[in-house]
Design a protein around this motif. Structure first.
Motif, PDB file in Angstrom:
ATOM      1  N   ALA A   4       0.786  -1.151  -0.128  1.00 46.85           N
ATOM      2  CA  ALA A   4      -0.125   0.295   0.131  1.00 46.85           C
ATOM      3  C   ALA A   4       0.902   1.180   0.027  1.00 46.85           C
ATOM      4  O   ALA A   4       0.291   2.340   0.110  1.00 46.85           O
ATOM      5  CB  ALA A   4      -0.994  -0.106   1.200  1.00 46.85           C
ATOM      6  N   ASN A   5       2.329   1.246  -0.089  1.00 49.69           N
ATOM      7  CA  ASN A   5       3.173   2.374   0.084  1.00 49.69           C
ATOM      8  C   ASN A   5       2.789   3.053   1.095  1.00 49.69           C
ATOM      9  O   ASN A   5       3.049   4.236   1.248  1.00 49.69           O
ATOM     10  CB  ASN A   5       2.981   3.296  -1.342  1.00 49.69           C
ATOM     11  N   ILE A   6       2.728   2.487   2.483  1.00 53.26           N
ATOM     12  CA  ILE A   6       2.498   3.091   3.582  1.00 53.26           C
ATOM     13  C   ILE A   6       3.962   2.880   4.344  1.00 53.26           C
ATOM     14  O   ILE A   6       4.557   1.588   4.438  1.00 53.26           O
ATOM     15  CB  ILE A   6       1.532   2.673   4.363  1.00 53.26           C
ATOM     16  N   ARG A   7       4.601   3.972   5.038  1.00 50.58           N
ATOM     17  CA  ARG A   7       5.674   3.891   5.570  1.00 50.58           C
ATOM     18  C   ARG A   7       5.474   3.605   7.049  1.00 50.58           C
ATOM     19  O   ARG A   7       4.893   4.324   7.762  1.00 50.58           O
ATOM     20  CB  ARG A   7       6.599   5.185   5.526  1.00 50.58           C
ATOM     21  N   LEU A  12       4.548  11.049  13.603  1.00 48.58           N
ATOM     22  CA  LEU A  12       3.968  12.454  13.268  1.00 48.58           C
ATOM     23  C   LEU A  12       4.943  13.539  13.669  1.00 48.58           C
ATOM     24  O   LEU A  12       4.576  14.566  13.372  1.00 48.58           O
ATOM     25  CB  LEU A  12       2.647  12.503  14.550  1.00 48.58           C
ATOM     26  N   LEU A  13       5.896  13.211  13.989  1.00 46.64           N
ATOM     27  CA  LEU A  13       7.114  14.199  14.249  1.00 46.64           C
ATOM     28  C   LEU A  13       7.631  14.692  13.028  1.00 46.64           C
ATOM     29  O   LEU A  13       7.928  15.968  12.620  1.00 46.64           O
ATOM     30  CB  LEU A  13       8.160  13.911  14.997  1.00 46.64           C
ATOM     31  N   ASN A  14       7.628  13.768  11.847  1.00 42.94           N
ATOM     32  CA  ASN A  14       8.318  13.993  10.708  1.00 42.94           C
ATOM     33  C   ASN A  14       7.375  13.654   9.705  1.00 42.94           C
ATOM     34  O   ASN A  14       7.843  13.700   8.122  1.00 42.94           O
ATOM     35  CB  ASN A  14       9.579  13.222  10.618  1.00 42.94           C
ATOM     36  N   HIS A  15       6.168  13.273   9.816  1.00 45.20           N
ATOM     37  CA  HIS A  15       5.258  12.976   8.594  1.00 45.20           C
ATOM     38  C   HIS A  15       3.733  13.451   9.074  1.00 45.20           C
ATOM     39  O   HIS A  15       3.414  13.810  10.149  1.00 45.20           O
ATOM     40  CB  HIS A  15       5.243  11.584   8.145  1.00 45.20           C
ATOM     41  N   ARG A  16       2.826  13.379   8.160  1.00 44.50           N
ATOM     42  CA  ARG A  16       1.425  13.554   8.319  1.00 44.50           C
ATOM     43  C   ARG A  16       0.544  12.428   9.182  1.00 44.50           C
ATOM     44  O   ARG A  16      -0.357  12.443   9.273  1.00 44.50           O
ATOM     45  CB  ARG A  16       0.778  13.883   6.901  1.00 44.50           C
ATOM     46  N   TYR A  17       1.374  11.324   9.060  1.00 48.04           N
ATOM     47  CA  TYR A  17       0.691  10.177   9.849  1.00 48.04           C
ATOM     48  C   TYR A  17       1.537   9.306  10.522  1.00 48.04           C
ATOM     49  O   TYR A  17       2.831   9.344  10.159  1.00 48.04           O
ATOM     50  CB  TYR A  17      -0.156   9.561   8.565  1.00 48.04           C
ATOM     51  N   ILE A  28      -4.294   3.964  13.471  1.00 47.81           N
ATOM     52  CA  ILE A  28      -3.568   5.040  12.415  1.00 47.81           C
ATOM     53  C   ILE A  28      -3.535   6.401  13.067  1.00 47.81           C
ATOM     54  O   ILE A  28      -4.768   6.607  13.504  1.00 47.81           O
ATOM     55  CB  ILE A  28      -4.608   4.847  11.162  1.00 47.81           C
ATOM     56  N   ALA A  29      -2.666   6.974  13.140  1.00 49.93           N
ATOM     57  CA  ALA A  29      -2.739   8.465  13.662  1.00 49.93           C
ATOM     58  C   ALA A  29      -2.304   9.422  12.689  1.00 49.93           C
ATOM     59  O   ALA A  29      -1.384   9.011  11.750  1.00 49.93           O
ATOM     60  CB  ALA A  29      -1.589   8.627  14.614  1.00 49.93           C
ATOM     61  N   GLY A  30      -3.234  10.371  12.441  1.00 58.08           N
ATOM     62  CA  GLY A  30      -2.819  11.457  11.218  1.00 58.08           C
ATOM     63  C   GLY A  30      -3.224  12.572  11.664  1.00 58.08           C
ATOM     64  O   GLY A  30      -3.843  13.086  12.664  1.00 58.08           O
ATOM     65  N   ARG A  31      -2.627  13.653  11.075  1.00 61.16           N
ATOM     66  CA  ARG A  31      -2.533  15.118  11.352  1.00 61.16           C
ATOM     67  C   ARG A  31      -4.131  15.557  10.947  1.00 61.16           C
ATOM     68  O   ARG A  31      -4.608  16.651  11.379  1.00 61.16           O
ATOM     69  CB  ARG A  31      -1.596  15.947  10.602  1.00 61.16           C
ATOM     70  N   SER A  32      -4.757  14.805   9.909  1.00 60.86           N
ATOM     71  CA  SER A  32      -6.031  15.503   9.500  1.00 60.86           C
ATOM     72  C   SER A  32      -6.838  14.262   9.200  1.00 60.86           C
ATOM     73  O   SER A  32      -6.346  12.899   9.036  1.00 60.86           O
ATOM     74  CB  SER A  32      -5.912  16.169   8.113  1.00 60.86           C
ATOM     75  N   GLU A  38      -7.193   8.259   3.928  1.00 60.50           N
ATOM     76  CA  GLU A  38      -6.256   7.886   2.934  1.00 60.50           C
ATOM     77  C   GLU A  38      -5.365   6.726   3.040  1.00 60.50           C
ATOM     78  O   GLU A  38      -5.436   5.716   2.436  1.00 60.50           O
ATOM     79  CB  GLU A  38      -5.162   8.880   2.210  1.00 60.50           C
ATOM     80  N   ILE A  39      -5.115   6.725   4.392  1.00 62.22           N
ATOM     81  CA  ILE A  39      -4.202   5.667   4.975  1.00 62.22           C
ATOM     82  C   ILE A  39      -5.268   4.299   4.914  1.00 62.22           C
ATOM     83  O   ILE A  39      -4.953   3.114   4.658  1.00 62.22           O
ATOM     84  CB  ILE A  39      -3.707   6.035   6.182  1.00 62.22           C
ATOM     85  N   PHE A  40      -6.351   4.529   5.840  1.00 63.21           N
ATOM     86  CA  PHE A  40      -7.434   3.547   5.781  1.00 63.21           C
ATOM     87  C   PHE A  40      -7.711   2.830   4.387  1.00 63.21           C
ATOM     88  O   PHE A  40      -7.819   1.622   4.388  1.00 63.21           O
ATOM     89  CB  PHE A  40      -8.531   3.863   6.757  1.00 63.21           C
TER      90      PHE A  40
END
Length: 137
Positions: A4-7, A12-17, A28-32, A38-40
């Motif tokens: 799924a190309n998910i890192r 959350l310190l250096n990415h949006r999720y 799944i933790a995300g900034r928005s 999208e991740i789900f």
């Protein structure tokens, strides 16, 4: 996750999720909301390809934000595709309670109650053993 190309090492310190996973538990933790959605969707699509199904009854959604507008915007249910998730103010992940206001006092109290129950149960058991060994033969 790789497909799924998910890192998985993103934070959350250096990415949006950020993805936290252990066995069949996933957080799944995300900034928005957009990021979480999208991740789900990516995870769900890849899971479907290999024959896995998402159990929507086990999935909870929690908003952690200072903004009351963000909390009201989502309401009581979050809809992503055909899934409807309950919005909660706290949930248990790997045995620890996580709350939307990061209230650690509730988790500490819960652990103290569990420890007291374990101690009381063990002390009764040891008391019975002591009485058994002290009986005259």
């Amino acid at each position: 996750m790789r497909r799924a190309n998910i890192r998985r090492n993103a934070t959350l310190l250096n990415h949006r999720y950020q993805i936290l996973d252990y066995a069949d538990d996933l957080d799944i933790a995300g900034r928005s909301l957009k990021e979480v959605r999208e991740i789900f969707e990516a995870i769900e699509e890849e899971a479907r390809k290999v024959g896995l199904q998402i159990n929507a009854d086990k999935i909870k959604f929690m908003v952690v934000s200072r903004s009351q507008v963000a909390k009201r915007k989502i309401g009581q249910r979050l809809i992503i595709r055909q899934y409807s998730f309950e919005v909660v103010s706290e949930f248990t992940y790997l045995g620890s309670v996580i709350s939307k206001d990061n209230n650690e006092a509730a988790e500490i109290k819960r652990r103290m109650v569990k420890a007291n129950r374990a101690y009381t149960s063990a002390s009764r058991h040891y008391s019975d053993l002591k009485n058994y060994h002290e009986q005259p033969k």
